[in-house]
Write an enzyme that holds these catalytic residues in place. Structure first.
Site, PDB file in Angstrom:
ATOM      1  CB  ALA A  82       9.560  -2.479   5.484  1.00 22.29           C
ATOM      2  CB  SER A 141      -1.078  -0.039   1.079  1.00 18.38           C
ATOM      3  OG  SER A 141      -0.021   0.080   2.092  1.00 18.38           O
ATOM      4  CB  THR A 142       3.663   2.163   1.946  1.00 15.67           C
ATOM      5  OG1 THR A 142       3.315   1.711   3.103  1.00 15.67           O
ATOM      6  CG2 THR A 142       4.267   4.112   2.428  1.00 15.67           C
ATOM      7  CE  LYS A 199      10.458  -4.847   0.911  1.00 18.82           C
ATOM      8  NZ  LYS A 199       8.989  -4.527   0.842  1.00 18.82           N
ATOM      9  N   GLY A 200       7.102  -9.213   2.729  1.00 17.46           N
ATOM     10  CA  GLY A 200       7.131  -9.863   2.591  1.00 17.46           C
ATOM     11  C   GLY A 200       4.896  -9.734   2.504  1.00 17.46           C
ATOM     12  N   GLY A 201       4.592  -9.305   3.718  1.00 17.25           N
ATOM     13  CA  GLY A 201       3.059  -9.231   4.674  1.00 17.25           C
ATOM     14  C   GLY A 201       2.714  -9.788   2.605  1.00 17.25           C
ATOM     15  N   GLY A 202       2.660  -8.906   1.573  1.00 14.93           N
ATOM     16  CA  GLY A 202       2.471  -9.007   0.304  1.00 14.93           C
ATOM     17  C   GLY A 202       3.025  -9.864  -0.398  1.00 14.93           C
ATOM     18  CD  GLU A 233       8.924  -6.546  -1.764  1.00 18.91           C
ATOM     19  OE1 GLU A 233       7.474  -6.232  -1.909  1.00 18.91           O
ATOM     20  OE2 GLU A 233       9.051  -7.454  -0.690  1.00 18.91           O
TER      21      GLU A 233
HETATM   22  C1  5RP Z   1       4.766  -6.395   0.236  1.00 16.72           C
HETATM   23  C2  5RP Z   1       5.978  -6.123   1.488  1.00 16.72           C
HETATM   24  C3  5RP Z   1       5.370  -4.902   1.573  1.00 16.72           C
HETATM   25  O1  5RP Z   1       6.650  -3.532   1.486  1.00 16.72           O
HETATM   26  C4  5RP Z   1       4.768  -4.797   2.912  1.00 16.72           C
HETATM   27  O2  5RP Z   1       4.092  -5.719   3.760  1.00 16.72           O
HETATM   28  C5  5RP Z   1       4.511  -3.623   3.861  1.00 16.72           C
HETATM   29  O3  5RP Z   1       3.080  -2.990   3.120  1.00 16.72           O
HETATM   30  P1  5RP Z   1       2.309  -1.931   3.485  1.00 16.72           P
HETATM   31  O4  5RP Z   1       3.061  -0.494   2.148  1.00 16.72           O
HETATM   32  O5  5RP Z   1       1.073  -2.869   2.533  1.00 16.72           O
HETATM   33  O6  5RP Z   1       1.962  -1.365   4.475  1.00 16.72           O
HETATM   34  O7  5RP Z   1       6.805  -6.808   1.730  1.00 16.72           O
HETATM   35  O8  5RP Z   1       5.360  -8.494  -0.093  1.00 16.72           O
END
Ligand code: 5RP
Length: 221
Positions: free
Chosen positions: A87, A30-31, A98-101, A107
């Protein structure tokens, strides 16, 4: 100020690190999406972007920003000028999870191909130790049981991310409840397990600069 407003501020502040005439590495989340929208306002000043996921590539193209394959970009330049991404957590050494997405592998590749990593986060991502956020590991599907067995021996709890397949056709195993006191060592150890493509600790590819959004404004760390 809301979390989204803080994300918006750091996304805009990251424009100061965009090098005119260069190829920019762009993250996922999202960021990063807010950064892409800001990048669109200066799109005529850059050669193009390398995306860290299919979703990011689509958003860049939607703004009319040229998207290059990393291999093609590295035929033109030795490295990308900058990699800009969010992150899930960052520690005092600027090591990240990282890697929530689920885009961690691409990345990490794009970060490694860039001269500078500018990490854009809101203040909720600042921690003393990584591990409060589940640590993702991208795994080749055949190795699921092997890696689950090894991950199960760590102090946290390992779970396969339900219904999720990465852009590379692999699964994600998330480990919750870790307190990571030596990020570099755990990053290395996990990467040694056969079938692990990469893990979400960015200690080798830690941030050079962290832009942190706070209610008082953007801090540069
Ligand atoms: C995706 C990531 C994102 O950078 C991380 O999950 C942060 O996400 P957001 O900007 O939505 O808080 O590593 O794989």
């Amino acid at each position: 100020m809301t979390q989204n407003e803080m994300k918006q501020k750091v996304a805009e502040a990251a424009l100061a690190y965009v090098v005119e005439g260069s190829i920019v590495g762009v993250g996922t989340g999202s960021t990063a999406n807010m950064f892409i929208d800001a990048l669109a306002t200066v799109k005529d000043k850059i050669k193009g972007a390398v995306a860290s996921s299919e979703v990011t590539a689509e958003r860049l193209r939607g703004h009319g920003i040229a998207v290059l394959e990393l291999n093609d970009a590295l035929q033109q330049v030795d490295s990308l000028s900058v990699y800009i991404d969010g992150a899930d957590e960052f520690d005092p050494e600027k090591c990240l999870t990282k890697g929530g997405g689920g885009a961690l592998t691409r990345e990490k590749i794009v970060a490694a191909a860039s001269s500078k990593f500018v990490c854009i986060v809101d203040g909720t991502k600042q921690v003393d130790y990584l591990g409060g956020f589940p640590l993702p590991i991208e795994v080749i599907p055949m190795a699921e049981s092997l890696v689950m067995g090894i991950a199960g021996k760590l102090s946290g709890e390992a779970k396969v991310r339900a219904g999720f397949i990465t852009d590379n056709g692999n699964i994600i195993i998330d480990i919750t409840g870790l307190k990571i006191t030596d990020a570099l060592a755990l990053e290395n150890d996990l990467n040694e397990v056969p079938g692990v493509v990469t893990n979400g600790i960015f200690a080798h590819q830690r941030a050079d600069v962290v832009l942190m959004g706070t209610p008082e404004g953007v801090q540069t760390l």
